[in-house]
Structure formats: structure tokens, C-alpha cells
Design a protein around this motif. Structure first.
Motif, PDB file in Angstrom:
ATOM      1  N   ILE A  77      44.012 167.213  96.352  1.00 14.72           N
ATOM      2  CA  ILE A  77      43.084 166.321  96.595  1.00 14.72           C
ATOM      3  C   ILE A  77      43.614 165.988  97.955  1.00 14.72           C
ATOM      4  O   ILE A  77      42.690 165.874  99.120  1.00 14.72           O
ATOM      5  CB  ILE A  77      43.117 165.150  95.910  1.00 14.72           C
ATOM      6  CG1 ILE A  77      42.616 165.581  94.260  1.00 14.72           C
ATOM      7  CG2 ILE A  77      42.024 164.165  96.440  1.00 14.72           C
ATOM      8  CD1 ILE A  77      41.320 165.901  94.324  1.00 14.72           C
ATOM      9  N   PHE A  78      44.589 165.532  98.492  1.00 12.64           N
ATOM     10  CA  PHE A  78      45.228 165.118  99.657  1.00 12.64           C
ATOM     11  C   PHE A  78      45.056 166.129 100.516  1.00 12.64           C
ATOM     12  O   PHE A  78      44.346 165.852 101.830  1.00 12.64           O
ATOM     13  CB  PHE A  78      46.638 164.756  99.721  1.00 12.64           C
ATOM     14  CG  PHE A  78      47.343 164.426 100.949  1.00 12.64           C
ATOM     15  CD1 PHE A  78      46.882 163.243 101.654  1.00 12.64           C
ATOM     16  CD2 PHE A  78      47.895 165.209 101.495  1.00 12.64           C
ATOM     17  CE1 PHE A  78      47.404 162.752 102.913  1.00 12.64           C
ATOM     18  CE2 PHE A  78      48.403 164.910 102.854  1.00 12.64           C
ATOM     19  CZ  PHE A  78      48.346 163.852 103.486  1.00 12.64           C
ATOM     20  N   LEU A  79      45.525 167.292 100.481  1.00 13.96           N
ATOM     21  CA  LEU A  79      45.514 168.176 101.345  1.00 13.96           C
ATOM     22  C   LEU A  79      43.875 168.718 101.722  1.00 13.96           C
ATOM     23  O   LEU A  79      43.375 168.970 102.914  1.00 13.96           O
ATOM     24  CB  LEU A  79      46.040 169.642 101.121  1.00 13.96           C
ATOM     25  CG  LEU A  79      47.767 169.601 100.880  1.00 13.96           C
ATOM     26  CD1 LEU A  79      48.065 170.709 100.586  1.00 13.96           C
ATOM     27  CD2 LEU A  79      48.169 169.069 102.650  1.00 13.96           C
ATOM     28  N   THR A  80      42.995 169.195 100.500  1.00 15.50           N
ATOM     29  CA  THR A  80      41.666 169.424 100.845  1.00 15.50           C
ATOM     30  C   THR A  80      40.656 168.429 101.667  1.00 15.50           C
ATOM     31  O   THR A  80      40.109 168.485 102.538  1.00 15.50           O
ATOM     32  CB  THR A  80      40.963 169.655  99.634  1.00 15.50           C
ATOM     33  OG1 THR A  80      41.068 168.750  98.538  1.00 15.50           O
ATOM     34  CG2 THR A  80      41.711 170.954  98.961  1.00 15.50           C
ATOM     35  N   LEU A  81      41.060 167.023 101.183  1.00 12.40           N
ATOM     36  CA  LEU A  81      40.223 166.000 101.577  1.00 12.40           C
ATOM     37  C   LEU A  81      40.566 165.791 103.043  1.00 12.40           C
ATOM     38  O   LEU A  81      39.831 165.554 103.980  1.00 12.40           O
ATOM     39  CB  LEU A  81      40.480 164.751 100.710  1.00 12.40           C
ATOM     40  CG  LEU A  81      39.604 163.577 101.394  1.00 12.40           C
ATOM     41  CD1 LEU A  81      38.094 163.869 101.419  1.00 12.40           C
ATOM     42  CD2 LEU A  81      39.868 162.319 100.277  1.00 12.40           C
ATOM     43  N   ARG A  82      42.178 165.878 103.528  1.00 11.29           N
ATOM     44  CA  ARG A  82      42.502 165.428 104.806  1.00 11.29           C
ATOM     45  C   ARG A  82      41.968 166.555 105.632  1.00 11.29           C
ATOM     46  O   ARG A  82      41.619 166.206 106.647  1.00 11.29           O
ATOM     47  CB  ARG A  82      44.002 165.694 104.686  1.00 11.29           C
ATOM     48  CG  ARG A  82      44.648 165.548 106.114  1.00 11.29           C
ATOM     49  CD  ARG A  82      46.257 165.303 105.966  1.00 11.29           C
ATOM     50  NE  ARG A  82      46.865 165.673 107.236  1.00 11.29           N
ATOM     51  CZ  ARG A  82      47.527 166.744 107.594  1.00 11.29           C
ATOM     52  NH1 ARG A  82      47.562 167.720 106.606  1.00 11.29           N
ATOM     53  NH2 ARG A  82      48.152 166.623 108.830  1.00 11.29           N
ATOM     54  N   LEU A  88      35.800 166.872  99.085  1.00 10.21           N
ATOM     55  CA  LEU A  88      36.356 166.103  97.859  1.00 10.21           C
ATOM     56  C   LEU A  88      35.894 167.150  96.808  1.00 10.21           C
ATOM     57  O   LEU A  88      36.617 166.813  95.587  1.00 10.21           O
ATOM     58  CB  LEU A  88      35.619 164.861  98.022  1.00 10.21           C
ATOM     59  CG  LEU A  88      36.203 163.716  96.964  1.00 10.21           C
ATOM     60  CD1 LEU A  88      37.678 163.317  97.542  1.00 10.21           C
ATOM     61  CD2 LEU A  88      35.291 162.491  97.153  1.00 10.21           C
ATOM     62  N   GLY A  89      34.848 167.448  96.655  1.00 11.43           N
ATOM     63  CA  GLY A  89      34.313 168.253  95.398  1.00 11.43           C
ATOM     64  C   GLY A  89      35.290 169.368  95.325  1.00 11.43           C
ATOM     65  O   GLY A  89      35.600 169.897  93.929  1.00 11.43           O
ATOM     66  N   ALA A  90      35.333 170.138  96.177  1.00 16.60           N
ATOM     67  CA  ALA A  90      36.380 171.349  96.201  1.00 16.60           C
ATOM     68  C   ALA A  90      37.867 170.998  95.583  1.00 16.60           C
ATOM     69  O   ALA A  90      38.276 171.406  94.735  1.00 16.60           O
ATOM     70  CB  ALA A  90      36.393 172.045  97.526  1.00 16.60           C
TER      71      ALA A  90
END
Length: 567
Positions: free
Chosen positions: A163-168, A205-207
Motif C-alpha cells: 500500500i505504501f509504495l503504490t500510494l506514495r 490506492l485501489g491498485a
């Protein structure tokens, strides 16, 4: 003359693309197809009888329910932790951001069975750390982590990095100009976050949420370490128990269970893609000024809170693991007079399975990385140059072996390779079946970054090289590869670090002599050798951290994009 040369080059490219595509399809999609065939046949004939019987079993329905509960709730925990860190790290003026990102990457690189083992060591009545502090629960008290809540909690911690990496990544693309425009229009405080920042990051966030759910669904290490002692079975552990108890005689039955896991996993991916296609908000253009929100007087308290969370989820469990590895027997408090390195000496220097596991894991991880670079680099370039129907079909299905849980892929590989076509030979029980499973598992991890980098490549450079007589091999070596090398290196690093600690795939494929590190730790703890399991787990954690630290230190000498957690 140039036309004849171009046509000859086109024919050679088409032949090479077809050849590599056939190899890639055999490595990645053939096992999935074999699994499907096994699931819809009964005693060699097409039938849905077996599928109906297996799906109607109470154990199957119970395991499916448990999998959905633990994966879904674990994803919510990851979402809360990962998104909080991502918003603060990406959008504010926090200090030491590089150190925070590095620490947040470590849980994703540590095997899930080590995560479970480390937390078990700091909780419960036998915790060496709690006994040393004098706050251990009384003997006979239950281990709180041997429960659905324990599985959910650790799944959330294990996968929060996704979550952290994709959202960042999505947050870092928001320009300062967007927020300034909102402020001019009268938006303030939380309204900016709710109406501007959050909508722009919903695709990321969805991904991340979908990938986290699929990963949690297929996680074997944590449900096995915490669920099996509590009699709480998820679909991956149910498959493992059936196959371990009755061997290959239940392949047809477990293939149905594997297909069930796969259907749920693919449904999660399809929901994520549907969500992204309906997202209509886009940024036009780019800016050199990323969004930075000042925290003001709250910066120091926020920094302290984040580092306390890092200490609690990363450092404290490692202390518990270390304490358990330094006591003569599980449950003994750690004092100067009880410190012992016997477990370290036994597991590292005397146990032959440990040295074999290190050799196997290092060789499999390194070999998979190198082979995938050799295959994915020319394949991605050729597919970008001339995409035929087969290439488009492969591109649409490529993510399937990675989206499917590791236990599903293991069953598929067993079905495919238990008897090689036209021979009586088998790869089952050899290290080669694990190697081929790693190739299939991590193909997309290597291919997608290389493909993305080559989409930005100007074809005029290749055409210019071709016009002066450069051969296909020379163009690949001297023109294409240097430009895509950073993406290939990033993919290779991710594949190596992930495969080095892998257990979900190899748990069903290993045999005597082909153990991997994750399998050895699971077997040691399962047989009651907690001290040796902790010592080996600490060794692996130290190796992973040292490797990541070396990559981080050398990152300044690498081109941008080589270090995955810096992109």
C-alpha cells in the motif's frame, strides 16, 4: 537496398519474437492451463462432479470463509498503516524520509514465516523477552497470536509496504499547483485532502488494495505458523495439509481447491481494474514542484509517532527473535547466566540442511533473476516493436501466475511436470521444478518494469542503427539494453530479494536435498526446535538487511530507477 535489409530485419525479429513467446508461454501460462484441465476432468473424462464434491465439503467452505476474513481484514490493517505512512512521507516536510522508506521496505523483504515466528517470540507465556522483563503471562495462558485476530494483524503488517509504495508513487505525482488552485478557490484544511488529494490518488490506492488482498489471500507462512496450531485453516494451509498428508494421490482434489483460490484472486484483480477504468480524474502536464505540505509545530510529534510505530512493528519483534535464539531452551528468561549460542552453532555449522538451504535459495534466486533478464528484455522490446495477436494475448494474461497465490502455482507445476510429455521422466522432487516455478512466479515482476521503460524508447534510434547495417543482436546489445538497464536491474533486485526468502511456492515442491531457507525455518519450528528456527531466522533477516543496505549505499552510483524502493 535499405528496404531489403529492413524486410530481412523484420523477418528475423518476427521469428525471434515467436520463439521467445513460445518459451514464455510454456513457462508461465502452460501450468495454469494444466491446472484448469485437471480441475474440470474426473478420471480423465470431462466432468464437473469432482469440482462439485470438493466445493461442497465443509472443510472447503470453512477454509474459504477463513481466507476471505483474514485476507480482507488484513488488507484493511495494511490500508490504514500503509496509507498513513504514504500520505505523511510523500506529502509533508518530514525529515529522514529515506530512512523511513528503507525501514518500511524491510517487512516486505522478510519472509512471512519469519514475521510470524518473531511475533510469537515476543508474546505469550514462553516469551524470553517478556520473561526477562518480568511481564510474561502465567504458564498455561494461551498464545494470543494463535487466532484469526493474530493472522489478520500480521498479514496487515506484512503487506503494508505494498500500500505504501503504490500510494506514495501516486502522491508524488500531484503537483503543488493543484493545491494552490484549490486554496485560491477557497478550499482549506481537510477539504483540500478530501476533495483534491484523495480523488487524485484513488487509482493508486485501489491498485495497492487489490494487490494487497491477493497477496494476503495467497500468504502461506503466517496462516501456517499461526493457524495450524489453532486448528484454523485457510485455503492455502488446507491445500498444504491435504497434499502433505496424502501426497500426489489427491492432486485432482487439491487442484480444485487451487482453482478456487485462483478465482477469488482473479476476482480481486478484475475489481481493481474496473475501479481504475471508472476513475476519470487526470492530471494534465507535469511540474517540477511536487506537493509539500508543511507540518509546522506538529512535525516533531508526528516524526516521533512514526518512528515508534517502526520500532514496534520491526525492531521489537527482532529483539524477541534474537532473545529466543540466545537461550538454551524455549521459555527460559534471557540473563547473563543463561545466554547461549548453541542454537546458532547447531543450525549454522552442524545442520547440513541449513547450508543446503542457503545454497539452494541463493542459487535459485540468482538464477531466476538472470534467466528472467535474458528472456524479458528481448521479449518486451520485440512485443513493443511488432505486437501480433499471440503477443497481445500473452500480454493480457501475463500477470496471472503472479496474481495467483503461490500454493496454486505449486499445484499447477506439479500437475505439469510430474510426468514430462512423451517420457517417463519427472521433475517432481528435483530442484528444477522449484526453479521453473520461480521463473513463472516472478516473470511479471521482471517483465513489467522493462516493458514500461521501453514504451518511452524512441524507435528512431533503433531504425538509425538498422539503417547503417547493425544486426539484431548488436542493436539489442548496444542500443536497446543500455537504455532499459535501470528498469531491468530494478526488476532483478526485486526478484532476487523476494525469491531468496520465498516459502509459499517451495513449501509444496521441496524434497530432501532441495530445501529452501523458508522451508527449513518452517520445518524447524514445526518440529519444536524453536531456538534453532529463531537463530536461522535472525541470520536471514541480517542477510536481507545487509543486502538492502549495500544496495542503498551504492545507489548513488547507479542510474535513476535501479533501486526499487527509490523509484
Amino acid at each position: 537496398m535499405f528496404a531489403a535489409q529492413y524486410n530481412g530485419g523484420s523477418r528475423s525479429e518476427a521469428r525471434l519474437l515467436s520463439a521467445i513467446l513460445v518459451v514464455a508461454i510454456c513457462l508461465t501460462l502452460a501450468p495454469v492451463l494444466r491446472l484448469f484441465v485437471e480441475g474440470v476432468t474426473y478420471q480423465g473424462d470431462p466432468s464437473l462432479t469432482l469440482m462439485r464434491d470438493v466445493l461442497a465439503q465443509p472443510s472447503t467452505l470453512s477454509a474459504l470463509k477463513h481466507s476471505l476474513i483474514t485476507a480482507g481484514c488484513g488488507t484493511l490493517v495494511s490500508l490504514v498503516l500503509g496509507s498513513a505512512f504514504a500520505f505523511l512521507v510523500a506529502l509533508t516536510d518530514l525529515r529522514a524520509k529515506a530512512a523511513l522508506v528503507f525501514c518500511l521496505m524491510i517487512p516486505m523483504m522478510i519472509p512471512p514465516q519469519i514475521t510470524a515466528l518473531s511475533w510469537v517470540q515476543i508474546m505469550g507465556p514462553s516469551s524470553a523477552l517478556l520473561k526477562t522483563l518480568g511481564i510474561a503471562p502465567p504458564l498455561g495462558a494461551p498464545q494470543p497470536l494463535y487466532s484469526p485476530e493474530g493472522i489478520i494483524f500480521l498479514l496487515g503488517i506484512q503487506h503494508m509496504s505494498i500500500i505504501f509504495l503504490t500510494l506514495r508513487a501516486g502522491l508524488r505525482s500531484i503537483p503543488q499547483d493543484v493545491v494552490e488552485a484549490a486554496r485560491i478557490s477557497g478550499a482549506k484544511g481537510l477539504r483540500i485532502w478530501w476533495q483534491v488529494v484523495l480523488p487524485l490518488t484513488l487509482p493508486s490506492l485501489g491498485a495497492g488494495t487489490a494487490i494487497t488482498f491477493v497477496t494476503a489471500l495467497g500468504n502461506f507462512g503466517i496462516p501456517a505458523m499461526l493457524g495450524i496450531p489453532a486448528g484454523y485453516a485457510t485455503l492455502p494451509t488446507l491445500v498444504y495439509q491435504k497434499l502433505a498428508g496424502m501426497g500426489t494421490t489427491v492432486l485432482a482434489e487439491v487442484s480444485v481447491l487451487a482453482m478456487l483460490i485462483g478465482v477469488v484472486a482473479v476476482a480481486g484483480i478484475l475489481l481493481q481494474r474496473l475501479f481504475q477504468t471508472r476513475q476519470k480524474l487526470h492530471l494534465v502536464g507535469s511540474t517540477s514542484r511536487p506537493l509539500v505540505l508543511p507540518l509546522g509545530k506538529a512535525r516533531l510529534p508526528v516524526e516521533i509517532l512514526l518512528w515508534v510505530v517502526i520500532f514496534a512493528i520491526l525492531v521489537l519483534p527482532m529483539f524477541g527473535l534474537l532473545a529466543t535464539s540466545l537461550i538454551p531452551a524455549y521459555g527460559v528468561p534471557l540473563r547473563l547466566d543463561t545466554v547461549s549460542i548453541a542454537s546458532w552453532q547447531e543450525v549454522i555449522f552442524r545442520q547440513p540442511s541449513t547450508s543446503r538451504a542457503f545454497t539452494n535459495s541463493f542459487g535459485l534466486a540468482m538464477g531466476a533473476s538472470l534467466v528472467l533478464v535474458v528472456i524479458c528484455f528481448p521479449l518486451a522490446w520485440l512485443m513493443e516493436r511488432r505486437k501480433n495477436r499471440l503477443a497481445r494475448l500473452f500480454d493480457s494474461l501475463l500477470d496471472l501466475p503472479y496474481a495467483l497465490p503461490g500454493v496454486v502455482l505449486s499445484i499447477a507445476m506439479i500437475l505439469l511436470l510430474i510426468k514430462l510429455p512423451f517420457t517417463d521422466a519427472t521433475l517432481y522432487g528435483t530442484i528444477w521444478i522449484i526453479f521453473l516455478a520461480y521463473i513463472a512466479r516472478f516473470f511479471a515482476v521482471m517483465f513489467r518494469p522493462v516493458q514500461a521503460s521501453l514504451k518511452q524508447f524512441d524507435p528512431a534510434m533503433d531504425e538509425a542503427a538498422q539503417s547503417v547495417g547493425a544486426s539484431l543482436y548488436r542493436r539489442l546489445r548496444d542500443v536497446i539494453f543500455p537504455l532499459s538497464a535501470p528498469a531491468a536491474a530494478a526488476g532483478a533486485i526485486l526478484v532476487f530479494l523476494t525469491a531468496f526468502n520465498e516459502v509459499t511456492v517451495s513449501a509444496l515442491l521441496w524434497s530432501s536435498g532441495t530445501e529452501t531457507l523458508g522451508v527449513v525455518i518452517f520445518n524447524l519450528d514445526d518440529s519444536g526446535e524453536t531456538g534453532m528456527a529463531s537463530a536461522l531466522a535472525m541470520t536471514i533477516v541480517l542477510v536481507v538487511i545487509v543486502l538492502m543496505a549495500l544496495i542503498q549505499l551504492l545507489s548513488r552510483r547507479f542510474p535513476k530507477g535501479v533501486v526499487p524502493w527509490q523509484t
